[in-house]
Design a protein around this motif. Structure first.
Motif, short mmCIF file in Angstrom:
data_model
loop_
_atom_site.label_atom_id
_atom_site.label_comp_id
_atom_site.label_asym_id
_atom_site.label_seq_id
_atom_site.Cartn_x
_atom_site.Cartn_y
_atom_site.Cartn_z
N ALA A 88 0.83 -1.21 0.00
CA ALA A 88 0.00 0.00 0.00
C ALA A 88 0.86 1.26 0.00
N ASN A 89 1.92 1.26 0.80
CA ASN A 89 2.76 2.46 0.88
C ASN A 89 3.61 2.63 -0.38
N ASP A 90 3.93 1.53 -1.04
CA ASP A 90 4.61 1.64 -2.33
C ASP A 90 3.74 2.43 -3.30
N ALA A 91 2.46 2.07 -3.34
CA ALA A 91 1.55 2.73 -4.27
C ALA A 91 1.33 4.19 -3.88
N LEU A 92 1.17 4.45 -2.60
CA LEU A 92 0.94 5.83 -2.15
C LEU A 92 2.14 6.72 -2.48
N ARG A 93 3.33 6.15 -2.48
CA ARG A 93 4.54 6.92 -2.74
C ARG A 93 4.94 6.90 -4.21
N GLY A 94 4.17 6.17 -5.02
CA GLY A 94 4.49 6.11 -6.43
C GLY A 94 5.76 5.35 -6.75
N ILE A 95 6.13 4.41 -5.89
CA ILE A 95 7.31 3.59 -6.15
C ILE A 95 7.07 2.75 -7.40
N ALA A 96 8.08 2.61 -8.21
CA ALA A 96 7.94 1.87 -9.46
C ALA A 96 7.40 0.46 -9.19
N PRO A 97 6.34 0.05 -9.89
CA PRO A 97 5.80 -1.29 -9.67
C PRO A 97 6.83 -2.40 -9.82
N ALA A 98 7.81 -2.20 -10.66
CA ALA A 98 8.84 -3.24 -10.83
C ALA A 98 9.60 -3.49 -9.53
N ILE A 99 9.79 -2.46 -8.73
CA ILE A 99 10.47 -2.61 -7.44
C ILE A 99 9.57 -3.36 -6.46
N THR A 100 8.30 -2.98 -6.42
CA THR A 100 7.35 -3.68 -5.55
C THR A 100 7.29 -5.16 -5.92
N ASP A 101 7.21 -5.43 -7.19
CA ASP A 101 7.16 -6.81 -7.70
C ASP A 101 8.39 -7.58 -7.25
N GLN A 102 9.55 -6.99 -7.43
CA GLN A 102 10.81 -7.66 -7.07
C GLN A 102 10.87 -7.96 -5.58
N ASN A 103 10.46 -7.01 -4.75
CA ASN A 103 10.52 -7.21 -3.30
C ASN A 103 9.55 -8.28 -2.82
N LEU A 104 8.31 -8.22 -3.32
CA LEU A 104 7.32 -9.22 -2.92
C LEU A 104 7.72 -10.61 -3.41
N ASP A 105 8.26 -10.67 -4.61
CA ASP A 105 8.74 -11.94 -5.16
C ASP A 105 9.81 -12.54 -4.25
N ALA A 106 10.74 -11.70 -3.80
CA ALA A 106 11.82 -12.18 -2.94
C ALA A 106 11.29 -12.64 -1.59
N MET A 107 10.30 -11.92 -1.03
CA MET A 107 9.74 -12.33 0.26
C MET A 107 9.03 -13.66 0.15
N LEU A 108 8.24 -13.83 -0.89
CA LEU A 108 7.53 -15.10 -1.07
C LEU A 108 8.52 -16.25 -1.27
N GLU A 109 9.60 -15.98 -1.98
CA GLU A 109 10.62 -17.01 -2.22
C GLU A 109 11.29 -17.40 -0.90
N ARG A 110 11.62 -16.42 -0.09
CA ARG A 110 12.28 -16.71 1.20
C ARG A 110 11.37 -17.51 2.12
N LEU A 111 10.10 -17.13 2.19
CA LEU A 111 9.18 -17.86 3.06
C LEU A 111 8.98 -19.29 2.57
N LYS A 112 8.90 -19.45 1.26
CA LYS A 112 8.77 -20.80 0.69
C LYS A 112 9.99 -21.64 1.01
N ALA A 113 11.17 -21.04 0.90
CA ALA A 113 12.41 -21.77 1.18
C ALA A 113 12.48 -22.21 2.64
N ARG A 114 11.84 -21.44 3.52
CA ARG A 114 11.81 -21.79 4.94
C ARG A 114 10.68 -22.76 5.28
N GLY A 115 9.86 -23.10 4.31
CA GLY A 115 8.77 -24.02 4.54
C GLY A 115 7.61 -23.41 5.30
N ILE A 116 7.45 -22.09 5.21
CA ILE A 116 6.38 -21.39 5.94
C ILE A 116 5.26 -21.04 4.98
#
Length: 203
Positions: A88-116
């Motif tokens: 939500a704050n990415d959008a409010l600040r106009g952060i490039a969607p590609a950055i949001t995509d990259q960060n969320l992708d990395a978080m999901l990958e890390r959680l999956k790697a931890r089996g969570i």
């Protein structure tokens, strides 16, 4: 006198552990103590007969960049389910969607790697950001949920956004009643995720 084995059999099971990992929408910005999303969710799950603990790992103002930087130490190894609510704050600040995509992708990958297991809460860009920004931002969540095989709750503020009676005077943050509406809507999805976790847990 009870034996050690019988004591072990009758000992109460440890509560399942949910981490609400997000921004002010999880942290409970502007609502009274005990009325934030994690607390209201825990109360609803307890009322439904669930033995759970919901940890508030929300940080007001957090972006996906901030979330990625603190993910590893904010989510304990004992976590059964993460509700990932960021962007939500990415959008409010106009952060490039590609950055949001990259960060969320990395978080999901890390959680999956931890089996969570992760319940992925989607967000929609505010109308004032324009159609071009929304076209880049809004599809991120569905695409990443499919990529990582996680359950998507399409819009965390569904049924609450733009309703004056369910939001604070800033028109962005839910009031206690708005949080209750979010919990009411997301509760069946959270319960299904908990059932999926238990189904994979050895007896």
């Amino acid at each position: 006198m009870a034996t050690g084995s019988s004591l072990a059999q009758t000992a109460p099971a440890a509560p399942m552990e949910i981490v609400a990992f997000g921004d002010s929408l999880s942290a409970g910005y502007g609502v009274e103590p005990g009325k934030a999303f994690p607390e209201q969710l825990q109360a609803a799950l307890t009322a439904a007969g669930r033995n759970v603990t919901v940890i508030n790992a929300g940080v007001s103002g957090d972006t996906t960049t901030g979330g990625l930087s603190r993910l590893d130490w904010s989510v304990p190894e004992t976590t059964d389910l993460v509700i990932l609510e960021l962007g939500a704050n990415d959008a409010l600040r106009g952060i490039a969607p590609a950055i949001t995509d990259q960060n969320l992708d990395a978080m999901l990958e890390r959680l999956k790697a931890r089996g969570i297991r992760t319940l992925f809460a989607g967000m929609i860009a505010p109308p004032n950001m324009g159609a071009d920004y929304a076209a880049g931002f809004n599809p991120i969540y569905e695409r990443l949920a499919e990529k990582h095989g996680v359950t998507l709750y399409p819009f965390f503020l569904e049924g609450v956004a733009a309703d004056p009676g369910l939001n604070q005077t800033d028109k962005m943050h839910p009031n206690a009643a708005g949080v209750a509406r979010i919990v009411e809507r997301i509760l069946p999805v959270v319960e299904a995720e908990l059932d999926a976790v238990q189904a994979k847990t050895p007896n």
